[in-house]
Design a protein around this motif. Structure first.
Motif, short mmCIF file in Angstrom:
data_model
loop_
_atom_site.label_atom_id
_atom_site.label_comp_id
_atom_site.label_asym_id
_atom_site.label_seq_id
_atom_site.Cartn_x
_atom_site.Cartn_y
_atom_site.Cartn_z
N ASN A 162 147.81 22.22 39.49
CA ASN A 162 147.57 23.05 38.30
C ASN A 162 146.16 22.79 37.77
OD1 ASN A 162 150.57 24.06 37.60
ND2 ASN A 162 150.66 21.90 38.17
N PRO A 163 145.12 23.35 38.41
CA PRO A 163 143.73 23.04 38.03
C PRO A 163 143.39 23.40 36.58
CG PRO A 163 143.83 24.16 40.16
CD PRO A 163 145.20 24.24 39.57
N SER A 164 144.14 24.32 35.98
CA SER A 164 143.81 24.71 34.60
C SER A 164 143.92 23.52 33.65
CB SER A 164 144.74 25.83 34.13
OG SER A 164 146.09 25.40 34.11
N PHE A 165 144.81 22.57 33.97
CA PHE A 165 144.95 21.41 33.10
C PHE A 165 143.77 20.44 33.24
CE2 PHE A 165 149.36 22.87 33.36
CZ PHE A 165 149.64 22.98 32.01
N ILE A 166 143.10 20.47 34.40
CA ILE A 166 141.87 19.69 34.54
C ILE A 166 140.81 20.25 33.61
CG2 ILE A 166 140.07 18.94 36.13
CD1 ILE A 166 142.07 19.12 38.39
N ALA A 167 140.73 21.58 33.52
CA ALA A 167 139.78 22.21 32.59
C ALA A 167 140.11 21.84 31.15
CB ALA A 167 139.80 23.72 32.77
N ASP A 168 141.40 21.81 30.80
CA ASP A 168 141.79 21.41 29.45
C ASP A 168 141.38 19.96 29.18
OD1 ASP A 168 142.89 23.82 28.74
OD2 ASP A 168 144.91 23.30 29.36
N GLY A 169 141.58 19.09 30.18
CA GLY A 169 141.16 17.71 30.01
C GLY A 169 139.66 17.58 29.80
N ALA A 170 138.89 18.39 30.54
CA ALA A 170 137.43 18.35 30.39
C ALA A 170 137.01 18.86 29.02
CB ALA A 170 136.78 19.19 31.50
N LYS A 171 137.69 19.88 28.50
CA LYS A 171 137.38 20.38 27.15
C LYS A 171 137.65 19.31 26.10
CE LYS A 171 138.60 25.16 28.33
NZ LYS A 171 139.62 26.23 28.14
N PHE A 172 138.78 18.63 26.25
CA PHE A 172 139.10 17.55 25.32
C PHE A 172 138.06 16.45 25.37
CE2 PHE A 172 141.02 13.31 24.90
CZ PHE A 172 141.41 13.35 23.56
N ALA A 173 137.71 16.02 26.58
CA ALA A 173 136.73 14.93 26.73
C ALA A 173 135.37 15.34 26.16
CB ALA A 173 136.59 14.55 28.20
N ALA A 174 134.92 16.57 26.47
CA ALA A 174 133.62 17.02 25.97
C ALA A 174 133.61 17.08 24.45
CB ALA A 174 133.28 18.39 26.57
N SER A 175 134.70 17.56 23.85
CA SER A 175 134.76 17.67 22.39
C SER A 175 134.80 16.30 21.74
CB SER A 175 136.00 18.48 21.99
OG SER A 175 135.97 19.77 22.55
N LEU A 176 135.67 15.42 22.23
CA LEU A 176 135.80 14.10 21.63
C LEU A 176 134.53 13.28 21.80
CD1 LEU A 176 137.51 11.99 20.19
CD2 LEU A 176 138.45 11.31 22.41
N LEU A 177 133.95 13.30 22.99
CA LEU A 177 132.73 12.51 23.22
C LEU A 177 131.55 13.08 22.43
CD1 LEU A 177 132.92 11.54 26.99
CD2 LEU A 177 133.72 10.31 24.99
N SER A 178 131.53 14.39 22.18
CA SER A 178 130.48 14.96 21.33
C SER A 178 130.57 14.41 19.92
CB SER A 178 130.59 16.49 21.30
OG SER A 178 130.34 17.05 22.57
N ILE A 179 131.81 14.27 19.42
CA ILE A 179 132.00 13.71 18.07
C ILE A 179 131.56 12.25 18.04
CG2 ILE A 179 133.76 13.09 16.37
CD1 ILE A 179 135.35 15.56 17.40
N VAL A 231 126.23 5.19 6.48
CA VAL A 231 126.87 6.51 6.30
C VAL A 231 126.38 7.54 7.31
CG1 VAL A 231 127.18 6.06 3.84
CG2 VAL A 231 125.18 7.37 4.60
N ALA A 232 125.24 7.29 7.96
CA ALA A 232 124.69 8.30 8.88
C ALA A 232 125.66 8.61 10.01
CB ALA A 232 123.35 7.81 9.45
N GLY A 233 126.37 7.60 10.51
CA GLY A 233 127.29 7.81 11.63
C GLY A 233 128.47 8.71 11.28
N PRO A 234 129.30 8.32 10.29
CA PRO A 234 130.46 9.16 9.97
C PRO A 234 130.08 10.55 9.49
CG PRO A 234 130.25 7.33 8.42
CD PRO A 234 129.31 7.05 9.53
N LEU A 235 128.97 10.70 8.77
CA LEU A 235 128.57 12.02 8.32
C LEU A 235 128.14 12.90 9.50
CD1 LEU A 235 126.62 11.30 5.01
CD2 LEU A 235 129.00 11.99 5.32
N ALA A 236 127.39 12.33 10.44
CA ALA A 236 126.97 13.10 11.62
C ALA A 236 128.18 13.49 12.47
CB ALA A 236 125.98 12.29 12.46
N GLY A 237 129.11 12.55 12.66
CA GLY A 237 130.32 12.86 13.41
C GLY A 237 131.15 13.94 12.73
N PHE A 238 131.23 13.89 11.39
CA PHE A 238 132.02 14.87 10.64
C PHE A 238 131.44 16.26 10.78
CE2 PHE A 238 133.43 17.01 6.72
CZ PHE A 238 134.79 16.75 6.77
#
Length: 334
Positions: free
Chosen positions: A82-99, A156-163
């Motif tokens: 089910n390759p679509s779930f690999i794409a979902d995993g990549a979206k999650f990782a990209a979003s979380l690591l961006s934060i 405060v720079a870290g949590p504000l930038a992440g938010f």
């Protein structure tokens, strides 16, 4: 920055090629474990691995690693089919690591602006079945912080930038959200529910989703984890980001009192979370805060400089970020 501070800390050293390689390697490894975690969260119930029942004491010792390897194989096979779930995993990782990257970049850039020596971000990968695939990230400060203002800005720079990054990730999650189907768990099955912090509830209101049970999607889960990390970091304890801010705004004595009050509050909440939601995470938080209380907060080189009106307004905004991010009981197990 004033000339006197520049004479003491003229420039922060640039990272070496070896440091870039080490930190990039940790980041890529964390991206891999976070992708796996996102895939596991988004996939439907994965078949249990077929592992023979243990026979004898030695068999029991081998049962757990055999089961773990079998479960890894089951997830890998499911992802392959089910390759679509690999794409979902990549979206999650990209979003979380961006934060997380925005959070640590906020600290790192503030350090460089004040000439404070600091490492590049260390990302912490966690193998499955750890729910987020990572324990977060941190930077290590290697030189004294020159002033009270610098301590506040770096804290405060870290949590504000992440938010700032969390908001578009959460909006993307709401824009792609779908109602969850009625739950039909098997008898005796364990169901984990995510309790939404205030920000997600407020953002859902304009979309008419505030009273709708939504199906999980990679962006909403990443925003939820990002808010959890932000709220924990903003607790006014020890050398957490909130501890730095509290120390800079109120001073050393108030910093100690606020830290003890936060710890006492978590000690009270921990058994309530266990009784009401079946989750022992509050006890883990209490242990974390106890450890942080035992670590002495460093003093700034010059603590006489006033923060000023602008920074006090930023402190109020940071408190608002904490309120929007914090939920006393993040998970519920049924």
């Amino acid at each position: 920055m004033s000339e006197s501070l520049r004479s003491v800390y003229p420039f922060a050293a640039r990272p070496t090629a070896r440091e870039w390689t080490r930190h990039a390697g940790l980041f890529l490894l964390t991206a891999l474990t976070a992708t796996w975690a996102g895939l596991s969260l988004m996939a439907p119930e994965i078949p249990e691995p077929s592992v023979a029942e243990p026979a004898g004491p030695f068999g029991y010792l081998l049962f757990v690693p055999r089961y773990y390897v079998g479960w890894i194989a089951s997830v890998a096979y499911y992802a392959y089919a089910n390759p679509s779930f690999i794409a979902d995993g990549a979206k999650f990782a990209a979003s979380l690591l961006s934060i997380l990257l925005a959070h640590e970049a906020g600290h790192y850039i503030a350090c460089r602006l004040y000439g404070v020596e600091a490492t590049l971000p260390f990302f912490i990968p966690m193998p499955p079945p750890f729910m987020a695939g990572t324990l977060g990230a941190f930077i290590k400060i290697r030189s004294p912080i020159p002033s009270r203002r610098a301590l506040f800005d770096i804290g405060v720079a870290g949590p504000l930038a992440g938010f700032v990054v969390i908001i578009p990730v959460a909006l993307l999650g709401l824009l792609t959200a779908a109602p969850a189907p009625p739950p039909a768990p098997a008898p005796g099955a364990v169901v984990i529910a995510f309790n939404d912090p205030l920000l997600l509830r407020l953002l859902a209101w304009p979309f008419g989703l505030h009273d709708t049970n939504l199906a999980l999607n990679p962006f909403l889960i990443a925003a939820w984890f990002g808010l959890l990390v932000t709220s924990l970091n903003l607790l006014p304890v020890g050398q957490l980001d909130g501890g730095h801010a509290a120390y800079a705004v109120f001073g050393a004595r108030a910093h100690r009192l606020l830290g003890r009050a936060a710890f006492a509050g978590m000690v009270v909440l921990a058994p309530l979370g266990w009784l009401w939601h079946g989750v022992p995470s509050g006890f883990l938080y209490a242990v974390l805060l106890f450890v942080m209380l035992r670590i002495r907060h460093p003093q700034a080189t010059d603590e006489s400089d006033p923060l000023g009106r602008t920074r006090r307004l930023v402190a109020a905004a940071t408190l608002l970020v904490f309120i929007l991010s914090f939920t006393p009981f993040p998970l519920a197990v049924k």
